[in-house]
Design an enzyme around this catalytic site. Structure first.
Site, PDB file in Angstrom:
ATOM      1  N   LYS A   1      37.299  31.154  43.295  1.00 43.04           N
ATOM      2  CA  LYS A   1      38.261  30.716  42.285  1.00 43.04           C
ATOM      3  C   LYS A   1      37.597  29.718  41.350  1.00 43.04           C
ATOM      4  O   LYS A   1      37.726  29.805  40.137  1.00 43.04           O
ATOM      5  CB  LYS A   1      39.427  30.030  43.012  1.00 43.04           C
TER       6      LYS A   1
ATOM      7  N   HIS B   1      41.530  39.705  46.506  1.00 44.52           N
ATOM      8  CA  HIS B   1      40.481  40.006  45.531  1.00 44.52           C
ATOM      9  C   HIS B   1      39.661  41.183  46.051  1.00 44.52           C
ATOM     10  O   HIS B   1      39.938  41.712  47.125  1.00 44.52           O
ATOM     11  CB  HIS B   1      39.647  38.765  45.194  1.00 44.52           C
TER      12      HIS B   1
ATOM     13  N   HIS C   1      32.677  26.635  51.200  1.00 42.93           N
ATOM     14  CA  HIS C   1      33.808  25.959  50.571  1.00 42.93           C
ATOM     15  C   HIS C   1      33.441  24.640  49.907  1.00 42.93           C
ATOM     16  O   HIS C   1      32.373  24.087  50.175  1.00 42.93           O
ATOM     17  CB  HIS C   1      34.940  25.750  51.594  1.00 42.93           C
TER      18      HIS C   1
ATOM     19  N   LYS D   1      28.860  34.279  44.812  1.00 42.45           N
ATOM     20  CA  LYS D   1      29.966  34.408  45.740  1.00 42.45           C
ATOM     21  C   LYS D   1      31.273  34.475  44.941  1.00 42.45           C
ATOM     22  O   LYS D   1      31.409  33.791  43.930  1.00 42.45           O
ATOM     23  CB  LYS D   1      29.956  33.148  46.613  1.00 42.45           C
TER      24      LYS D   1
ATOM     25  N   CYS E   1      36.088  22.473  58.704  1.00 41.93           N
ATOM     26  CA  CYS E   1      36.264  22.973  57.340  1.00 41.93           C
ATOM     27  C   CYS E   1      37.658  23.582  57.225  1.00 41.93           C
ATOM     28  O   CYS E   1      37.959  24.573  57.899  1.00 41.93           O
ATOM     29  CB  CYS E   1      35.200  24.006  56.974  1.00 41.93           C
TER      30      CYS E   1
ATOM     31  N   CYS F   1      37.493  27.311  55.959  1.00 38.37           N
ATOM     32  CA  CYS F   1      37.146  28.310  56.988  1.00 38.37           C
ATOM     33  C   CYS F   1      38.127  28.253  58.151  1.00 38.37           C
ATOM     34  O   CYS F   1      38.109  29.131  58.998  1.00 38.37           O
ATOM     35  CB  CYS F   1      35.770  28.054  57.588  1.00 38.37           C
TER      36      CYS F   1
ATOM     37  N   CYS G   1      29.683  22.738  54.228  1.00 38.58           N
ATOM     38  CA  CYS G   1      30.021  24.141  54.483  1.00 38.58           C
ATOM     39  C   CYS G   1      29.485  24.964  53.303  1.00 38.58           C
ATOM     40  O   CYS G   1      29.769  24.650  52.147  1.00 38.58           O
ATOM     41  CB  CYS G   1      31.537  24.293  54.581  1.00 38.58           C
TER      42      CYS G   1
ATOM     43  N   HIS H   1      38.514  41.344  49.817  1.00 40.45           N
ATOM     44  CA  HIS H   1      39.527  41.790  50.795  1.00 40.45           C
ATOM     45  C   HIS H   1      39.793  43.292  50.623  1.00 40.45           C
ATOM     46  O   HIS H   1      39.955  44.035  51.592  1.00 40.45           O
ATOM     47  CB  HIS H   1      40.847  41.034  50.596  1.00 40.45           C
TER      48      HIS H   1
HETATM   49  N1  MSP Z   1      42.144  34.718  58.460  1.00 43.07           N
HETATM   50  C1  MSP Z   1      40.774  34.948  58.759  1.00 43.07           C
HETATM   51  C2  MSP Z   1      40.594  36.227  59.541  1.00 43.07           C
HETATM   52  C3  MSP Z   1      41.324  36.292  60.844  1.00 43.07           C
HETATM   53  S1  MSP Z   1      41.124  37.834  61.602  1.00 43.07           S
HETATM   54  C4  MSP Z   1      41.707  37.651  63.134  1.00 43.07           C
HETATM   55  C5  MSP Z   1      39.984  35.048  57.461  1.00 43.07           C
HETATM   56  N2  MSP Z   1      40.670  35.361  56.375  1.00 43.07           N
HETATM   57  S2  MSP Z   1      40.053  35.536  54.887  1.00 43.07           S
HETATM   58  O1  MSP Z   1      41.194  35.655  54.020  1.00 43.07           O
HETATM   59  O2  MSP Z   1      39.134  34.504  54.600  1.00 43.07           O
HETATM   60  O3  MSP Z   1      39.338  36.930  54.901  1.00 43.07           O
HETATM   61  C6  MSP Z   1      38.008  37.089  55.325  1.00 43.07           C
HETATM   62  C7  MSP Z   1      37.615  38.546  55.215  1.00 43.07           C
HETATM   63  O4  MSP Z   1      37.873  39.032  53.873  1.00 43.07           O
HETATM   64  C8  MSP Z   1      36.114  38.813  55.395  1.00 43.07           C
HETATM   65  O5  MSP Z   1      35.716  38.866  56.721  1.00 43.07           O
HETATM   66  C9  MSP Z   1      35.991  40.145  54.708  1.00 43.07           C
HETATM   67  O6  MSP Z   1      36.537  41.146  55.506  1.00 43.07           O
HETATM   68  C10 MSP Z   1      36.874  39.942  53.489  1.00 43.07           C
HETATM   69  N3  MSP Z   1      36.125  39.339  52.396  1.00 43.07           N
HETATM   70  C11 MSP Z   1      36.448  38.194  51.724  1.00 43.07           C
HETATM   71  N4  MSP Z   1      35.534  37.996  50.756  1.00 43.07           N
HETATM   72  C12 MSP Z   1      34.606  38.964  50.781  1.00 43.07           C
HETATM   73  C13 MSP Z   1      33.541  39.341  49.952  1.00 43.07           C
HETATM   74  N5  MSP Z   1      33.169  38.628  48.903  1.00 43.07           N
HETATM   75  N6  MSP Z   1      32.905  40.506  50.234  1.00 43.07           N
HETATM   76  C14 MSP Z   1      33.311  41.320  51.233  1.00 43.07           C
HETATM   77  N7  MSP Z   1      34.316  41.008  52.024  1.00 43.07           N
HETATM   78  C15 MSP Z   1      34.864  39.742  51.968  1.00 43.07           C
HETATM   79  O7  MSP Z   1      38.783  34.893  57.500  1.00 43.07           O
END
Ligand code: MSP
Length: 480
Positions: free
Chosen positions: A306, A22, A156, A303, A135, A138, A153, A25
């Site tokens: 889904k 999304h 989530h 936030k 969690c 997370c 949490c 990411h």
């Molecule tokens: N798998 C772990 C990361 C391991 S790194 C060694 C994880 N994955 S995640 O799919 O949850 O991705 C988290 C990251 O996605 C956040 O730290 C950020 O970089 C990005 N984002 C996810 N949602 C976000 C927002 N709503 N806004 C900005 N970035 C965010 O955590």
């Protein structure tokens, strides 16, 4: 970041393979892409390495796969299928990654085990009972400070939080707390921006507990086996962080580790800037150089989730605004220090206001005037100063948001210049050539510096501007 860096290794977090990409990411990945593209110009392609990819192990991935009918025997197929969607999303948005991480790579797994053996050899690992909350969303053992007022949490659904009691291997994180405090406060570990650095320092002051680095295989089978105990799996976060080193090893790029910069969202600051450096110190590896921790992008004040149904995907942005339009609407709302918020209306306004009626219109005006003048223009080529001097300071400070604002400011000043000098009223050819040359030169600089942000637009602009007989008519951003 230090000015004398000759090599640059930039990473994004590796995203959970069970999720779908999304705009959150996409935001991290695009900002890392901008920095990778900038440093390639400045240091040369061979001195830059950029990774993004997937975190493939752990409870959430395992449970999602099983829910979809996969078994432990063919879960690899599930992960490989998931990867197709992520690769497509990043390819479609012109993300110039050098390596797409997948933590099921055999070399990563082997390296992760060797890494853990080093922690054990350093006498930093012991076995103990863990009793508390976990969690699944997370993939995190929850401490009191992770919980909201209701003891849940904050990120989530309540059913994602489970009580667990299990024997795990622990890592002596507490042993490294003082050392980390010193390394962070003296900027040996550089955490940008300041508020994210302070957050870590404050939390370190509050005391640090040792952390669990395994899960029982009976509960989480999908992972890397803990070396020396076949009943335990390496905790997914520990294993995931190690990807930053294993990715270099897999690609014979170990030499770039000294210039490593991690980009990440604020949610995983502690993992990256406390747990990760402690693991590196314990295993005897040099530290990374910096980490750039941005805020969150919310949608309509909430936030991205889904269950709230407010997810916006990079694919949807591309369909509406084109590739560079998608990159722009997200980068121009970059949550550098604080969180930012978008809505579809706001994104439409950004696209129409800044791109279609903004830079796109200015480009159309200048090129049309150049064509109508019937004159020929000698336009200078870009020189390295653009990367090494003119725009270097904000890039080094990871202020891609500021660079982007300045580029657009320059474009709007150019637009004013055109209106004020009204080239269409100038009859003297020499005077006209002078005014237009100045405007074309400015536009060319804008086109060059736009490359890391909007690579296709930059190329399109330069194709027109680097010809002696400039032709109008190229539409950069159709209005929507
Ligand atoms: N798998 C772990 C990361 C391991 S790194 C060694 C994880 N994955 S995640 O799919 O949850 O991705 C988290 C990251 O996605 C956040 O730290 C950020 O970089 C990005 N984002 C996810 N949602 C976000 C927002 N709503 N806004 C900005 N970035 C965010 O955590």
């Amino acid at each position: 970041m230090n000015l004398d860096n000759k090599q640059f290794y930039i990473t994004t977090p590796i995203y959970y393979a069970n999720g779908s990409p999304h705009i959150g990411h996409f935001l991290t990945t695009t900002v890392a892409d901008v920095l990778a593209r900038y440093y390639r110009k400045r240091l040369g392609e061979e001195n830059v390495f950029f990774t993004t990819g997937l975190d493939c192990h752990g409870t959430t991935v395992e449970q999602s796969a099983i829910k979809q009918g996969y078994t432990l025997e063919n879960i690899q197929d599930y992960v490989d299928n998931r990867q197709v969607e992520w690769v497509e999303a990043f390819d479609k948005t012109n993300i110039s990654y050098n390596y797409f991480v997948n933590t099921t790579h055999p070399k990563h797994k082997e390296f992760a085990q060797d890494f853990i053996k080093k922690l054990v050899a350093n006498d930093d690992v012991y076995k103990a009972l863990y009793k508390g909350k976990y969690c699944n969303g997370c993939e995190k053992f929850l401490t009191l400070s992770d919980l909201n007022e209701e003891g849940l949490c904050p990120l989530h659904r309540p059913d994602q939080v489970v009580e667990i009691e299990e024997e795990n291997y622990y890592f002596k994180l507490s042993k490294y707390a003082n050392r980390l405090k010193e390394l962070i406060s003296t900027d040996v570990i550089e955490i940008v921006p300041e508020n994210k650095r302070n957050e870590i320092l404050a939390r370190l002051d509050g005391g640090v507990d040792d952390i669990s680095i395994t899960r029982p295989k009976s509960k989480v089978a999908w992972g890397v086996e803990f070396p020396g105990d076949s009943e335990q799996t390496v905790y997914v976060w520990t294993e995931a962080l190690i990807n930053y080193l294993s990715s270099l090893l897999i690609n014979d790029k170990e030499g770039l580790w000294g210039g490593a910069v991690h980009t990440l969202g604020k949610d995983i600051n502690w993992f990256h800037n406390v747990i990760w450096p402690a693991l590196l110190l314990s295993a005897g590896y040099p530290l990374y150089k910096a980490s750039f921790v941005h805020g969150f992008l919310n949608v309509s004040g909430q936030k991205i989730s889904k269950s709230l149904g407010n997810i916006i995907t990079p694919g949807e942005l591309v369909t509406k605004y084109g590739i560079d339009g998608a990159r722009y609407v997200i980068l121009s709302n970059f949550p550098y220090k604080d969180d930012s918020d978008v809505t579809w209306e706001l994104l439409d306004q950004k696209y129409n206001g800044d791109l279609a009626n903004g830079i796109g219109n200015t480009f159309a005006r200048v090129t049309k005037l150049a064509e109508n003048s019937g004159l020929e223009f000698e336009i200078s080529k870009a020189n390295k100063d653009i990367w090494e001097k003119d725009w270097a300071v904000p890039f080094q400070a990871f202020r891609v948001d500021v660079v982007l604002q300045n580029i657009f400011l320059k474009a709007s000043e150019l637009d004013k210049h055109i209106t004020e000098h009204a080239p269409w009223t100038i009859t003297d050819k020499t005077a006209l050539k002078e005014v237009l040359t100045c405007e074309i030169e400015t536009l060319r600089e804008i086109a060059v510096i736009l490359e890391p942000f909007l690579p296709n637009t930059s190329e399109k602009m330069l194709q027109v501007l680097e010809s002696t007989n400039i032709k109008g008519g190229t539409i950069l951003f159709p209005r929507i």
